[in-house]
Design a protein around this motif. Sequence first.
Motif, PDB file in Angstrom:
ATOM      1  N   TYR A  31       0.866  -1.172   0.000  1.00  0.00           N
ATOM      2  CA  TYR A  31       0.000   0.000   0.000  1.00  0.00           C
ATOM      3  C   TYR A  31       0.903   1.221   0.000  1.00  0.00           C
ATOM      4  CZ  TYR A  31      -3.343  -3.493   1.445  1.00  0.00           C
ATOM      5  OH  TYR A  31      -4.109  -4.617   1.499  1.00  0.00           O
ATOM      6  N   ARG A  32       0.614   2.158  -0.888  1.00  0.00           N
ATOM      7  CA  ARG A  32       1.474   3.337  -1.009  1.00  0.00           C
ATOM      8  C   ARG A  32       0.647   4.609  -1.034  1.00  0.00           C
ATOM      9  NH1 ARG A  32       4.757   0.265  -5.450  1.00  0.00           N
ATOM     10  NH2 ARG A  32       6.327  -0.662  -4.109  1.00  0.00           N
ATOM     11  N   ARG A  33       1.252   5.671  -0.486  1.00  0.00           N
ATOM     12  CA  ARG A  33       0.688   7.010  -0.627  1.00  0.00           C
ATOM     13  C   ARG A  33       1.652   7.777  -1.523  1.00  0.00           C
ATOM     14  NH1 ARG A  33       1.184  12.070   1.554  1.00  0.00           N
ATOM     15  NH2 ARG A  33       2.724  11.414   3.100  1.00  0.00           N
ATOM     16  N   ILE A  34       1.126   8.269  -2.651  1.00  0.00           N
ATOM     17  CA  ILE A  34       1.948   8.968  -3.632  1.00  0.00           C
ATOM     18  C   ILE A  34       1.509  10.424  -3.690  1.00  0.00           C
ATOM     19  CG2 ILE A  34       2.590   9.095  -6.072  1.00  0.00           C
ATOM     20  CD1 ILE A  34       2.105   6.042  -6.166  1.00  0.00           C
ATOM     21  N   LYS A  35       2.486  11.316  -3.684  1.00  0.00           N
ATOM     22  CA  LYS A  35       2.214  12.747  -3.803  1.00  0.00           C
ATOM     23  C   LYS A  35       3.285  13.353  -4.700  1.00  0.00           C
ATOM     24  CE  LYS A  35       1.615  16.941  -1.086  1.00  0.00           C
ATOM     25  NZ  LYS A  35       1.735  17.531   0.249  1.00  0.00           N
ATOM     26  N   ASP A  36       2.864  14.171  -5.637  1.00  0.00           N
ATOM     27  CA  ASP A  36       3.784  14.820  -6.575  1.00  0.00           C
ATOM     28  C   ASP A  36       4.670  13.812  -7.295  1.00  0.00           C
ATOM     29  OD1 ASP A  36       2.759  17.301  -5.813  1.00  0.00           O
ATOM     30  OD2 ASP A  36       4.236  17.491  -4.184  1.00  0.00           O
ATOM     31  N   GLY A  37       4.111  12.649  -7.606  1.00  0.00           N
ATOM     32  CA  GLY A  37       4.828  11.649  -8.386  1.00  0.00           C
ATOM     33  C   GLY A  37       5.858  10.830  -7.618  1.00  0.00           C
ATOM     34  N   LEU A  38       5.958  11.022  -6.304  1.00  0.00           N
ATOM     35  CA  LEU A  38       6.910  10.259  -5.500  1.00  0.00           C
ATOM     36  C   LEU A  38       6.178   9.502  -4.392  1.00  0.00           C
ATOM     37  CD1 LEU A  38       9.770  12.872  -5.023  1.00  0.00           C
ATOM     38  CD2 LEU A  38       9.786  10.887  -6.528  1.00  0.00           C
ATOM     39  N   ILE A  39       6.714   8.358  -4.043  1.00  0.00           N
ATOM     40  CA  ILE A  39       6.156   7.581  -2.940  1.00  0.00           C
ATOM     41  C   ILE A  39       6.508   8.297  -1.642  1.00  0.00           C
ATOM     42  CG2 ILE A  39       6.211   5.386  -1.702  1.00  0.00           C
ATOM     43  CD1 ILE A  39       6.988   4.105  -4.440  1.00  0.00           C
ATOM     44  N   ARG A  40       5.485   8.655  -0.869  1.00  0.00           N
ATOM     45  CA  ARG A  40       5.687   9.347   0.402  1.00  0.00           C
ATOM     46  C   ARG A  40       5.568   8.393   1.586  1.00  0.00           C
ATOM     47  NH1 ARG A  40       7.766  14.356  -0.924  1.00  0.00           N
ATOM     48  NH2 ARG A  40       6.856  14.883  -2.915  1.00  0.00           N
ATOM     49  N   GLU A  41       4.721   7.376   1.448  1.00  0.00           N
ATOM     50  CA  GLU A  41       4.590   6.342   2.475  1.00  0.00           C
ATOM     51  C   GLU A  41       4.428   5.009   1.770  1.00  0.00           C
ATOM     52  OE1 GLU A  41       2.283   7.078   6.125  1.00  0.00           O
ATOM     53  OE2 GLU A  41       1.579   8.865   5.051  1.00  0.00           O
ATOM     54  N   ASN A  42       4.986   3.967   2.370  1.00  0.00           N
ATOM     55  CA  ASN A  42       4.951   2.642   1.778  1.00  0.00           C
ATOM     56  C   ASN A  42       4.765   1.613   2.888  1.00  0.00           C
ATOM     57  OD1 ASN A  42       5.490   0.920  -0.619  1.00  0.00           O
ATOM     58  ND2 ASN A  42       7.198   0.207   0.626  1.00  0.00           N
ATOM     59  N   TRP A  43       3.739   0.802   2.771  1.00  0.00           N
ATOM     60  CA  TRP A  43       3.486  -0.284   3.725  1.00  0.00           C
ATOM     61  C   TRP A  43       3.576  -1.600   2.954  1.00  0.00           C
ATOM     62  CZ3 TRP A  43       0.618   4.166   3.565  1.00  0.00           C
ATOM     63  CH2 TRP A  43       0.529   4.905   4.732  1.00  0.00           C
ATOM     64  N   VAL A  44       4.276  -2.568   3.517  1.00  0.00           N
ATOM     65  CA  VAL A  44       4.400  -3.874   2.884  1.00  0.00           C
ATOM     66  C   VAL A  44       4.133  -4.940   3.929  1.00  0.00           C
ATOM     67  CG1 VAL A  44       5.932  -5.488   1.695  1.00  0.00           C
ATOM     68  CG2 VAL A  44       6.113  -3.046   1.225  1.00  0.00           C
ATOM     69  N   MET A  45       3.272  -5.862   3.592  1.00  0.00           N
ATOM     70  CA  MET A  45       3.024  -7.022   4.445  1.00  0.00           C
ATOM     71  C   MET A  45       3.396  -8.267   3.645  1.00  0.00           C
ATOM     72  SD  MET A  45      -0.488  -5.524   5.902  1.00  0.00           S
ATOM     73  CE  MET A  45      -0.576  -4.476   4.462  1.00  0.00           C
ATOM     74  N   ALA A  46       4.453  -8.943   4.066  1.00  0.00           N
ATOM     75  CA  ALA A  46       4.949 -10.110   3.344  1.00  0.00           C
ATOM     76  C   ALA A  46       4.577 -11.389   4.083  1.00  0.00           C
ATOM     77  CB  ALA A  46       6.463 -10.026   3.198  1.00  0.00           C
ATOM     78  N   ASP A  47       4.356 -12.439   3.316  1.00  0.00           N
ATOM     79  CA  ASP A  47       4.049 -13.756   3.874  1.00  0.00           C
ATOM     80  C   ASP A  47       5.372 -14.466   4.161  1.00  0.00           C
ATOM     81  OD1 ASP A  47       3.167 -16.261   4.535  1.00  0.00           O
ATOM     82  OD2 ASP A  47       1.829 -16.478   2.815  1.00  0.00           O
TER      83      ASP A  47
END
Length: 111
Positions: A69-85
Amino acid sequence: MSRHDAHKARIAPLRGALQELFAPDARIRPGHPFKDMAGPDALWEVACALLRRAMPDMERPVFMRHHKYRRIKDGLIRENWVMADILDIYRQLGVDDLARMQDMTGGSRAT
């Protein structure tokens, strides 16, 4: 060039790609076993480098099931959440983590 060296060469451009995709102060939340971090340099140094050292050389691919899950602002990733198995990765590497937990606790596995 060995197969291992060829794989290393293929992932070398990843660091530059992270710099282009992530804001310098992006909040990165990779989940267990990693702590939250800030920016693409931290992602490279902590998560990517650690995984490159930790994974054994394998003659077959290992697939990672995950959600991002990502939050993108002005074309750049500002927050990134990753849940891996992670348990599935262990399974592919031949580690039955649930059986190890059972052995360590003396418990029984649910059927």
